[in-house]
Design an enzyme around this catalytic site. Structure first.
Site, short mmCIF file in Angstrom:
data_model
loop_
_atom_site.label_atom_id
_atom_site.label_comp_id
_atom_site.label_asym_id
_atom_site.label_seq_id
_atom_site.Cartn_x
_atom_site.Cartn_y
_atom_site.Cartn_z
N TYR A 179 50.15 66.87 28.68
CA TYR A 179 49.21 67.15 27.60
C TYR A 179 49.87 68.14 26.66
CZ TYR A 179 44.47 67.43 25.69
OH TYR A 179 43.38 67.38 24.87
N LYS A 186 39.87 39.14 35.74
CA LYS A 186 41.17 38.79 35.15
C LYS A 186 42.12 39.98 35.26
CE LYS A 186 40.05 34.60 33.66
NZ LYS A 186 40.73 33.35 33.93
N GLU A 212 39.85 35.66 26.11
CA GLU A 212 39.23 34.98 27.25
C GLU A 212 37.81 34.54 26.93
OE1 GLU A 212 41.11 34.61 30.15
OE2 GLU A 212 39.54 33.21 30.71
N ASP A 213 37.48 33.34 27.35
CA ASP A 213 36.09 32.87 27.34
C ASP A 213 35.40 33.07 25.99
OD1 ASP A 213 36.70 32.23 29.90
OD2 ASP A 213 35.30 33.58 30.87
O1 LIG Z 1 38.05 32.02 35.42
C1 LIG Z 1 38.42 30.90 35.84
O2 LIG Z 1 38.32 30.50 37.01
C2 LIG Z 1 39.13 30.00 34.87
C3 LIG Z 1 38.68 30.29 33.51
O3 LIG Z 1 39.32 31.01 32.76
C4 LIG Z 1 37.37 29.78 33.09
O4 LIG Z 1 36.77 28.96 33.79
O5 LIG Z 1 36.94 30.21 32.00
MG LIG Z 2 38.22 31.67 31.07
#
Ligand SMILES: O=C([O-])CC(=O)C(=O)O
Ligand SMILES: [Mg+2]
Length: 419
Positions: free
Chosen positions: A40, A95, A137-138
């Site tokens: 720090y 993830k 993702e998603d």
């Molecule tokens: O999470 C999982 O098993 C695979 C994936 O990315 C999803 O189904 O959206």
């Molecule tokens: Mg996914």
């Protein structure tokens, strides 16, 4: 998806001994006044100044080098649909667990309450200095395409939408091996794709790279053909001359399900070739269960997205190792050649004898219909896939590192996981 035993266990797993699945750990000694002054103020200011003078030094003095953002707005979570940013958090933490456990990549999960493409991109761009890579993702289609295209273009770190390319890379690896086992050429294949979302479009694009030309794709409203006047440009790229499912399935060599349970039936499978490739990848409940497929096509090569059946075709085989390789050469992008390199590396590994460690978990596995791709626990994935991606990035001229020695890198990966 209702399964009371695993439901209870899963909720306990998430709750105890501490809520959630991840935590932050520090990497430096931090015991005394000296450490405090280094970590720090005042010591930290020197690192800041170095980075101010040379932004590249962020890769030397900060965790950026090994840090990926797992970013979602929760609009297409697994097969659960648009459940929102907050409810997507268990998946994004999951993830992060896979990144860390499988490939030693650190990942922050970031759930963003924003569905507008422009504003979502602005948010990701604004927080991007923290990271060495962005795993989207998603995020639902078609927004996911524009979001990924724009971020990949405008950021100088690799951006990959996992549900598109992670999934496409694995289905491609599985297709490469399935077609080899069945001895069918890509150019002779007829492939039916059920679903026209992120993963479906990206998979179809990769199959074209392999040389597949006969692809017929369905969305929730039916076959994509010239009669449809409601198709976005991503779907338009896959219009065919077929009129309906029966015609599409007739003598087809492969069906790729990236949709939802029961979106096609055993009756459709009964129209396919005698030894078809049937990937039912809807999560967590597949379009059809393997026993249903076997009841009409006993010689089929079957894969699902789940870990409780043989041949788990799931993007977990890809994204941790793709980012491992990309981070290690400080890649600027993830291009098609890197994706194909990953798919080929995964496919090739399935042909190697399994390790004792895998045998202990899964029993005997041998390349063939019941084992077309490696299991996620195969440590060699990190060596083979990450190095294939790194090499391809370097050869594509898309890396910050100026020197790359493939064998040395592979050796360092092996050492890092003690194999
Ligand atoms: O999470 C999982 O098993 C695979 C994936 O990315 C999803 O189904 O959206
Ligand atoms: Mg996914």
């Amino acid at each position: 998806m209702s399964n009371p035993t695993i439901k209870e266990e899963a909720l306990e797993y998430h709750k105890f001994p501490k809520a959630g699945k991840i935590e932050i750990r520090t990497t430096k000694s931090f015991k005394n006044k000296k450490d405090l002054s280094l970590a720090y103020t005042p010591g930290v200011a020197y690192a800041c100044e170095e980075i101010k003078n040379n932004p590249q030094d962020a890769f030397l003095y900060t965790a950026k080098r090994n840090l990926v953002a797992v970013i979602s707005n929760g609009t297409a979570v697994l097969g659960l649909g648009n459940i929102g940013a907050l409810a997507s958090k268990p998946v994004m933490e999951g993830k992060a667990v896979l990144f860390k456990e499988f490939a030693k990549v650190d990942a922050f999960d970031i759930e963003v309450n924003e569905n507008d493409i422009d504003r979502f991109c602005e948010i990701v761009k604004a927080i991007s200095p923290t990271f060495g890579g962005v795993n989207l993702e998603d995020i639902k289609a078609p927004e996911c395409f524009a979001i990924e295209e724009r971020l990949a273009e405008e950021l100088d770190i690799p951006v990959m939408h996992d549900d598109q390319h992670g999934t496409a890379i694995i289905t491609t690896a599985a297709l490469i091996n399935a077609s080899e086992i069945l001895n069918i050429k890509f150019e002779d294949m007829k492939i039916v794709i059920i679903g026209a979302g992120a993963a479906a479009i990206a998979s179809a694009n990769m199959y074209k790279e392999l040389g597949v030309t006969n692809i017929v794709m369905f969305d929730s409203k039916g076959v994509l053909n010239k009669k449809r006047d409601d198709l976005n440009r991503y779907k338009k790229a896959f219009i065919s001359d077929f009129q309906d499912m029966n015609e599409a399935f007739k003598d087809a060599n492969m069906v790729l399900g990236l949709s939802k349970p029961n979106s096609f039936t055993k009756e459709h499978l009964a129209l396919m070739s005698e030894e078809p490739i049937v990937f039912t990848l809807a999560n967590p409940t597949p379009e059809l269960f393997p026993e249903d497929v076997k009841s009409v096509r006993p010689n089929a090569i079957i894969a699902t997205g789940r870990s409780d059946f043989n041949n788990q075709v799931n993007n977990v085989l890809g994204f941790p190792f793709i980012f491992r390789g990309a981070l290690d050469v400080q890649a600027l992008k993830i291009n098609m050649s890197m994706k194909l390199a990953a798919a080929n590396a995964i496919a090739t590994l399935a042909k190697e004898p399994i390790t004792d460690e895998i045998r202990e978990i899964f029993g005997e596995l041998e390349f063939g219909k019941e084992y077309i791709i490696p299991t996620p626990f195969d440590k060699r994935l990190m060596v083979e896939v990450s190095s294939a991606v790194a090499k391809s990035a370097f050869e594509s001229g898309l890396t910050r590192v100026k020197n790359y020695n493939h064998e040395e890198y592979k050796e360092s990966l092996r050492r890092s996981i003690n194999i």
